[in-house]
Design an enzyme around this catalytic site. Sequence first.
Site, mmCIF file in Angstrom:
data_model
loop_
_atom_site.group_PDB
_atom_site.id
_atom_site.type_symbol
_atom_site.label_atom_id
_atom_site.label_comp_id
_atom_site.label_asym_id
_atom_site.label_seq_id
_atom_site.Cartn_x
_atom_site.Cartn_y
_atom_site.Cartn_z
ATOM 1 N N ASN A 124 36.783 36.682 51.749
ATOM 2 C CA ASN A 124 35.806 36.587 50.653
ATOM 3 C C ASN A 124 34.456 36.266 51.265
ATOM 4 O OD1 ASN A 124 37.962 36.941 48.979
ATOM 5 N ND2 ASN A 124 37.817 34.963 47.943
ATOM 6 N N TYR B 278 30.223 36.142 50.440
ATOM 7 C CA TYR B 278 29.097 36.227 49.504
ATOM 8 C C TYR B 278 27.761 36.043 50.207
ATOM 9 C CZ TYR B 278 32.485 36.221 45.756
ATOM 10 O OH TYR B 278 33.506 36.576 44.923
ATOM 11 N N GLU C 31 41.078 30.987 48.784
ATOM 12 C CA GLU C 31 40.050 30.040 49.199
ATOM 13 C C GLU C 31 40.523 28.578 49.229
ATOM 14 O OE1 GLU C 31 36.590 30.707 46.751
ATOM 15 O OE2 GLU C 31 36.334 32.751 47.444
ATOM 16 N N GLU D 255 37.038 39.729 48.112
ATOM 17 C CA GLU D 255 35.961 39.436 47.150
ATOM 18 C C GLU D 255 34.621 39.658 47.825
ATOM 19 O OE1 GLU D 255 35.884 35.614 45.169
ATOM 20 O OE2 GLU D 255 38.066 35.648 44.917
ATOM 21 N N ARG E 86 43.199 43.428 42.298
ATOM 22 C CA ARG E 86 43.638 42.100 42.742
ATOM 23 C C ARG E 86 43.499 41.126 41.577
ATOM 24 N NH1 ARG E 86 40.356 37.565 45.610
ATOM 25 N NH2 ARG E 86 42.039 36.091 45.912
ATOM 26 N N HIS F 270 45.158 30.748 42.450
ATOM 27 C CA HIS F 270 43.700 30.820 42.357
ATOM 28 C C HIS F 270 43.252 29.642 41.477
ATOM 29 C CE1 HIS F 270 40.121 33.764 42.767
ATOM 30 N NE2 HIS F 270 39.627 32.647 42.279
HETATM 31 O O1 IFM Z 1 34.316 33.307 40.908
HETATM 32 C C1 IFM Z 1 34.589 32.922 42.209
HETATM 33 C C2 IFM Z 1 36.033 33.186 42.564
HETATM 34 O O2 IFM Z 1 36.911 32.570 41.678
HETATM 35 C C3 IFM Z 1 36.339 32.682 43.945
HETATM 36 N N1 IFM Z 1 35.389 33.186 44.904
HETATM 37 C C4 IFM Z 1 33.995 33.087 44.591
HETATM 38 C C5 IFM Z 1 33.722 33.647 43.198
HETATM 39 C C6 IFM Z 1 32.218 33.536 42.870
HETATM 40 O O3 IFM Z 1 31.814 32.215 42.914
#
Ligand code: IFM
Length: 445
Positions: free
Chosen positions: A292, A294, A165, A350, A76, A120
């Site tokens: 995405n 985290y 995002e 992500e 990606r 992006h």
């Molecule tokens: O690096 C970023 C990415 O560009 C978008 N999502 C979160 C990642 C980590 O912060």
Amino acid sequence: MAERLAFPEGFVWGTATASFQIEGGRDERGTCIWDDFCDWTGKVFQGHNGDIADDHYHRYREDVALMKELGGAAYRFSISWPRVLPEGHGAVNPNGLDFYNRLVDELLENGITPYVTLYHWDLPSALQRMGGWAARDTASRFADYCEVMARALGDRVKDWITHNEPWVVAFIGNLQGRHAPGWEDLGLALQIGHHLLLSHGLAVPILRQHGDADTRVGITLNFSPAYPASDSAEDVAAARRHDGYTNRWFMDPLYKGSYPADLVEAWGAAMPQVSADDLAQIAVPIDFLGVNYYSRAVVKHQPGGLLDYATTKPEGEYTHMEWEVFPKALEDLLLRLSSDYAPQALYITENGCAYPDTLTAEGKVHDPKRIEYLRQHLAASQRAITLGAPLQGYFAWSLMDNFEWGYGYSRRFGLIYVDYETMKRHPKDSFYAYQSIIAENAVEL
Ligand code: IFM
């Protein structure tokens, strides 16, 4: 005995990057809002910028060879809008288009399927001067740019992601001022969020029109699963507000054709201007949702701030970003998205972590915490699949260390260590751990 969690046959394994974060090649493209933001003293760690980044623009063949060694079947990446259209519209930069043509060919020749993100975060500065995403017209300019890309790559690229995002673009860039363009205005952020969604809705049919029956179009959102800090009714309501703000604000228009009523009420006069057909356009059916993930948010009621709540910092493991490691929230999220919105397919576009990696004298990087993060999040993903989530793929963030926005190069998310002095790439231990997982199509706990 080790537990072996197998993924379905055909599960897509890959890595992810983004243009501004890795490409460099600054002289060979137009200026974008992140170039301007990097020039703004104090906004980006030590004034770092994207001029050279990982020099992927010149080293993409080496990077594709590393992807092949990893064994993932997918990659990606995002297109730099100002590399293709330096003014944001009008004349195409043939060298820019040629770069993406060569990259796609190189990927396909190496058996790697491209998943292409169109936005992006690197908006051409020329468009920013005309109002940027605050101008409704930018949504149409985005659709025109998507048409240029679909015409150029649509014979070989089958999987398109309109935006990465949009929540971050709208709110971190225009309410919190921590990302380009650096504004701090709620009404503006909401209007920009709406135009981002509208641009998605305009682009989807165009991308389909220039593809074939195999063409699939989706969007990637960031999610912040909300957990109340206690069982109190106040904290539960606060968590619901956080969920509305960070998750439902974009999911509801995309999948239900409406903004969430509780947040509409909370935003009051700051609500964006929405024209009659906008929400129907935004809710155009899509083929997949990119997720995405985290970390989670643990939320307590606290008068003041945007929505009368604050996030807390529970005991636990934290990454270099100060984000809590909490894999269970990924499982919960995938199941919740499936039950509340019934997406046709989900991809984790992500997931990953930054740790302060160091290179040994032998050129190795030992990153056991990243390996554990990866394994636990894959285990959570696999459990969600067995419980019914239509998850079809996983893209690790990131293929290699890169420009981490306001943190510059001080945060390393890569499976590959980049020595910024020499530009030499060093696969980390996590690269080889992921390689084994991909080869096995399973994770062992
Ligand atoms: O690096 C970023 C990415 O560009 C978008 N999502 C979160 C990642 C980590 O912060």
